[in-house]
Design an enzyme around this catalytic site. Structure first.
Site, mmCIF file in Angstrom:
data_model
loop_
_atom_site.group_PDB
_atom_site.id
_atom_site.type_symbol
_atom_site.label_atom_id
_atom_site.label_comp_id
_atom_site.label_asym_id
_atom_site.label_seq_id
_atom_site.Cartn_x
_atom_site.Cartn_y
_atom_site.Cartn_z
ATOM 1 N N LEU A 1 -7.091 3.981 -1.273
ATOM 2 C CA LEU A 1 -6.804 2.654 -1.826
ATOM 3 C C LEU A 1 -7.927 2.167 -2.742
ATOM 4 O O LEU A 1 -9.103 2.203 -2.377
ATOM 5 C CB LEU A 1 -6.634 1.653 -0.670
ATOM 6 C CG LEU A 1 -6.288 0.210 -1.077
ATOM 7 C CD1 LEU A 1 -4.868 0.134 -1.618
ATOM 8 C CD2 LEU A 1 -6.470 -0.738 0.088
ATOM 9 N N ASP A 2 -7.559 1.758 -3.951
ATOM 10 C CA ASP A 2 -8.511 1.124 -4.884
ATOM 11 C C ASP A 2 -9.724 1.998 -5.179
ATOM 12 O O ASP A 2 -10.821 1.494 -5.395
ATOM 13 C CB ASP A 2 -8.992 -0.225 -4.316
ATOM 14 C CG ASP A 2 -7.846 -1.218 -4.165
ATOM 15 O OD1 ASP A 2 -7.985 -2.124 -3.321
ATOM 16 O OD2 ASP A 2 -6.831 -1.072 -4.859
ATOM 17 N N HIS B 1 -6.926 -3.992 -10.510
ATOM 18 C CA HIS B 1 -7.509 -4.595 -9.307
ATOM 19 C C HIS B 1 -8.498 -5.670 -9.756
ATOM 20 O O HIS B 1 -9.328 -5.424 -10.651
ATOM 21 C CB HIS B 1 -8.234 -3.514 -8.490
ATOM 22 C CG HIS B 1 -8.864 -4.034 -7.245
ATOM 23 N ND1 HIS B 1 -8.142 -4.336 -6.106
ATOM 24 C CD2 HIS B 1 -10.161 -4.321 -6.952
ATOM 25 C CE1 HIS B 1 -8.967 -4.785 -5.170
ATOM 26 N NE2 HIS B 1 -10.199 -4.787 -5.655
ATOM 27 N N ILE C 1 0.854 -1.180 0.000
ATOM 28 C CA ILE C 1 0.000 0.000 0.000
ATOM 29 C C ILE C 1 0.894 1.235 0.000
ATOM 30 O O ILE C 1 1.847 1.313 0.775
ATOM 31 C CB ILE C 1 -0.922 0.006 1.231
ATOM 32 C CG1 ILE C 1 -1.939 -1.153 1.104
ATOM 33 C CG2 ILE C 1 -1.650 1.333 1.352
ATOM 34 C CD1 ILE C 1 -2.831 -1.328 2.310
ATOM 35 N N THR D 1 -4.987 6.968 -6.577
ATOM 36 C CA THR D 1 -5.110 8.210 -5.798
ATOM 37 C C THR D 1 -4.797 7.877 -4.339
ATOM 38 O O THR D 1 -4.460 6.739 -4.018
ATOM 39 C CB THR D 1 -6.563 8.753 -5.879
ATOM 40 O OG1 THR D 1 -7.435 7.743 -5.348
ATOM 41 C CG2 THR D 1 -6.944 9.047 -7.315
#
Ligand code: GRF
Length: 195
Positions: A143-144, A108, A91, A140
């Protein structure tokens, strides 16, 4: 455009990105970087003639910013215009993402905004979803959750397990990511929506 690809494992998405970045494609690969020195994708990248680098996250323990400073230092000499996260399992903090915003992609294995995070296939099965798939999005700070640049769908079949579903989705990732990168590197952010 100069593209650096970040991996953590086998790098099957990276291989497909490398194989398609040829001829009139507006981008060329300049580096494949892994956070894991044992990543199988490193040998595949070398076999395909692309320079590789390793920035092992483990010596930095829980100090994400120390790892990310090392990551930035490893990338800088290659002056990439675009970062592609491809099976990259670390991450990244907002501090790292900020200067790369609008220039960093991730793939993803779910139809975002469904199932951000891990274990996406098991979650789709648990919800008895009839459709599943994969998403390429701009990275961005959250996350995801960045702007969607492409999606590809698969049917969930009776008897599917997380592994059979993951394999079907992975096959679609290998089509989607190269299609998105070709369009994105040409400056076109129109989403690629595969059936
Ligand atoms: C796979 O689970 C894929 O769905 C996700 O990252 C994992 C490894 O992909 N994108 P790769 O073979 O290392 O590209």
């Amino acid at each position: 455009k100069r593209v650096a690809i970040l991996i953590s494992g086998g790098g099957s998405n990276m291989v497909e990105l490398l194989r398609t970045m040829t001829g009139d494609h507006p981008a060329r690969p300049v580096l494949v970087l892994s956070n894991d020195p044992a990543a199988g994708g490193l040998a595949k990248a070398r076999d395909l003639g692309v320079e590789t680098a390793v920035v092992d996250h483990r010596p930095h323990g829980r100090d994400r910013t120390a790892f990310e400073s090392a990551l930035q230092a490893a990338l800088a000499p290659y002056a990439p215009d675009i970062l592609c996260l491809a099976g990259f399992m670390r991450i990244l903090t907002p501090g790292f993402v900020a200067p790369w915003k609008g220039r960093m992609l991730n793939i993803h294995p779910s139809l975002l905004p469904l199932y951000p995070g891990l274990h996406t296939h098991a979650r789709a099965l648990a919800n008895r979803d009839r459709e599943h798939g994969c998403t390429v999005h701009e990275v961005t700070e959250e996350l995801d959750h960045g702007p969607i640049l492409g999606q590809a769908r698969v049917l969930v079949l009776p008897g599917d397990t997380p592994d059979t579903l993951a394999a079907r989705v992975l096959g679609r990732e290998h089509v989607l990511y190269p299609a998105v990168l070709r369009r994105y590197a040409a400056g076109d952010r129109t989403p690629v929506l595969l059936p």
